[in-house]
Design an enzyme around this catalytic site. Structure first.
Site, PDB file in Angstrom:
ATOM      1  N   GLU A 118       0.850  -1.204   0.000  1.00 39.19           N
ATOM      2  CA  GLU A 118       0.000   0.000   0.000  1.00 39.19           C
ATOM      3  C   GLU A 118       0.884   1.252   0.000  1.00 39.19           C
ATOM      4  O   GLU A 118       0.562   2.253  -0.647  1.00 39.19           O
ATOM      5  CB  GLU A 118      -0.950   0.023   1.204  1.00 39.19           C
ATOM      6  N   HIS A 121       2.163   1.861  -3.412  1.00 41.28           N
ATOM      7  CA  HIS A 121       1.115   2.428  -4.273  1.00 41.28           C
ATOM      8  C   HIS A 121       0.989   3.937  -4.043  1.00 41.28           C
ATOM      9  O   HIS A 121       0.899   4.714  -5.000  1.00 41.28           O
ATOM     10  CB  HIS A 121      -0.228   1.728  -4.021  1.00 41.28           C
ATOM     11  N   TYR A 127       4.735   9.856  -7.241  1.00 44.21           N
ATOM     12  CA  TYR A 127       5.707   9.905  -8.352  1.00 44.21           C
ATOM     13  C   TYR A 127       5.042  10.423  -9.629  1.00 44.21           C
ATOM     14  O   TYR A 127       5.612  11.238 -10.362  1.00 44.21           O
ATOM     15  CB  TYR A 127       6.269   8.490  -8.528  1.00 44.21           C
ATOM     16  N   GLU A 191     -11.105  -2.787  -1.954  1.00 49.40           N
ATOM     17  CA  GLU A 191     -10.104  -3.321  -2.882  1.00 49.40           C
ATOM     18  C   GLU A 191     -10.742  -4.050  -4.058  1.00 49.40           C
ATOM     19  O   GLU A 191     -10.099  -4.243  -5.077  1.00 49.40           O
ATOM     20  CB  GLU A 191      -9.156  -4.258  -2.121  1.00 49.40           C
ATOM     21  N   GLU A 225      -3.265  -5.372  -5.957  1.00 49.62           N
ATOM     22  CA  GLU A 225      -4.603  -5.259  -5.361  1.00 49.62           C
ATOM     23  C   GLU A 225      -5.428  -6.523  -5.568  1.00 49.62           C
ATOM     24  O   GLU A 225      -6.232  -6.891  -4.722  1.00 49.62           O
ATOM     25  CB  GLU A 225      -5.348  -4.041  -5.914  1.00 49.62           C
ATOM     26  N   HIS A 228      -4.477  -8.684  -2.891  1.00 50.63           N
ATOM     27  CA  HIS A 228      -5.089  -8.270  -1.619  1.00 50.63           C
ATOM     28  C   HIS A 228      -6.535  -8.746  -1.566  1.00 50.63           C
ATOM     29  O   HIS A 228      -7.017  -9.200  -0.528  1.00 50.63           O
ATOM     30  CB  HIS A 228      -5.057  -6.745  -1.454  1.00 50.63           C
TER      31      HIS A 228
HETATM   32 FE    FE Z   1      -4.703  -3.112  -1.145  1.00 54.85          FE
END
Ligand code: FE
Length: 344
Positions: A118, A121, A127, A191, A225, A228
Site C-alpha cells: 500500500e 502504491h 511519483y 479493494e 490489489e 489483496h
Molecule cells: Fe490493497
C-alpha cells in the site's frame, strides 16, 4: 506480556485467524493458514517500485496541447485524486485495525507485506503527480473536495470506526462480527470494487497509447490489489469456517446491502469521471461493469448474486478480471521479477 516457560508445543488445531486459543504470534510454525504464506511469497516475487518506470513520454503528452482532451485530463486527475488517499486508507486499515487482532502469525506476515505494498502504491501516485507537475494540494485533497470520492471513502471509514477504537477487542459475538464486517468490506468493497473503475480509466488511456508510464504503474498496482482481494476473500472464508456462528442470514443480508450501496457509489463516481463517456465506455456500460464485478465478489464468499449481468467490457476482463489475470503480465512484469516464477 513476558514469555512463559512452557515446554508444550503450539497446538495447530487451536490456531485461528482471530481468537486463537494458542495465540503465540511469534511462532510461525505450525502453520495453519497456508494461503497467507503463499500470498506472502507471491507478493515478494511480484515486487516492484514506481521509480523503475519512466515517465518521460507521459510528461511530453501531458505538456502537449494536442494529445489529451479536456475530458481526458479531468478523468486522469480525478482517478489520481481517488487513488492518492485510497491506499493510505488501506494501509491504515491493515496496520491499525486488522493486524493487532490477528492471532495467526502467517496472516500477520502477509499483512506486513500488504502494508508495504500500500505504501508503494501511495509512492506511485506521488511519483506520477510530481513527474507531471500536477497540483499536489488539488490531487491529494480531492477526497475532501470531490463528493463522489468523499462518499466512497466515507462508506469504508464509517464502517471502520469501532475497530479503530483502542479499547476494541475480539472475542464476543458482536465484536467478531464487526471485525469480519470490516475485513469483508475492506476487501470486497474497497479493494474489490472501489478501485476498479479507476483501473478501467487507466487502461482506457493505455489502449490509446496515452499516459503509458502512469498506466504501467497502475497495472502493477492492480496486480497487487487483486492479490489483496484474493487474500481478503480467503480470510473471510476462513473466519466463516472457524466461527460459522458469525455468518448469520442477517449478517449476510447486511453485507449484500453494503455491496449494493457501494455499487451505486462507484457508478456515481464513474459518471463524475466520465461525464460524457470516454474511450468507448459510456455511463450505462460502466454501471453494468460495476454490477458484474460486484457479483464476482459476492460469489467468491458465497453470497447471492444481485445483478446477473454480462460483462459489457470484455476487453477489460482480459486486463482486469480476477480469473483472467494469470496471463496478463506474462510479457511485461516478468522482467521485473528478481527470482522465482510468476504465479498469481
Ligand atoms: Fe490493497
Amino acid at each position: 506480556m513476558p514469555i512463559q516457560i512452557n515446554a508444550k508445543p503450539v497446538d495447530i488445531n487451536k490456531r485461528r485467524i482471530i481468537n486463537g486459543a494458542d495465540a503465540d504470534v511469534m511462532q510461525l510454525y505450525p502453520m495453519r493458514h497456508t494461503f497467507a504464506w503463499e500470498a506472502y511469497n507471491v507478493g515478494n516475487a511480484n515486487h516492484w517500485l514506481p521509480t523503475e518506470i519512466g515517465m518521460q513520454k507521459d510528461i511530453e503528452q501531458w505538456r502537449s496541447k494536442t494529445v489529451l482532451t479536456e475530458d481526458e485530463r479531468k478523468a486522469f486527475e480525478t482517478v489520481l485524486g481517488f487513488f492518492t488517499t485510497a491506499d493510505s486508507i488501506a494501509a491504515n486499515n491493515v496496520v491499525l485495525a486488522l493486524y493487532r487482532h490477528v492471532t495467526s502469525p502467517e496472516v500477520r506476515m502477509y499483512l506486513l507485506r500488504q502494508g508495504y505494498e500500500e505504501a508503494i502504491h501511495t509512492h506511485s501516485y506521488q511519483y506520477i503527480v510530481e513527474s507531471l507537475g500536477l497540483d499536489e494540494s488539488k490531487i491529494f485533497n480531492m477526497y475532501r473536495e470531490v463528493e463522489a470520492i468523499y462518499n466512497k471513502d466515507n462508506l469504508v471509514l464509517s464502517l471502520n470506526e469501532g475497530i479503530f477504537d483502542p479499547a476494541f477487542k475480539t472475542g464476543t459475538f458482536e465484536n467478531d462480527q464487526k471485525f469480519l464486517e470490516n475485513w469483508a468490506v475492506f476487501a470486497l468493497v474497497m479493494e474489490g470494487i472501489f478501485f476498479y473503475s479507476s483501473f478501467a480509466v487507466m487502461f482506457g488511456f493505455q489502449r490509446q497509447n496515452k499516459m503509458v508510464g502512469a498506466a504501467e504503474q497502475i497495472q502493477y498496482i492492480m496486480r497487487d490489489e487483486s492479490q489483496h482481494l484474493n487474500f481478503g476473500i480467503n480470510i473471510v472464508n476462513a473466519i466463516k469456517e472457524e466461527q460459522p456462528e458469525l455468518w448469520t442470514k442477517e449478517f449476510q443480508d447486511h453485507l449484500v446491502d453494503i455491496i449494493r450501496r457501494a455499487v451505486v457509489l462507484e457508478y456515481t463516481f464513474a459518471k463524475e469521471v466520465f461525464p460524457t463517456g470516454i474511450f468507448g465506455m459510456n455511463a450505462a456500460g460502466f454501471k453494468q461493469y460495476i454490477e458484474y464485478i460486484a457479483d464476482r465478489r459476492l460469489e467468491r464468499v458465497g453470497l447471492p448474486l444481485q445483478y446477473n449481468v454480462e460483462n459489457p467490457f470484455p476487453w477489460m476482463s482480459e486486463a482486469i478480471d480476477i480469473s483472467k489475470e494469470k496471463n496478463f503480465f506474462e510479457t511485461r512484469v516478468t522482467e521485473y521479477k528478481i527470482g522465482g516464477q510468476l504465479e498469481w
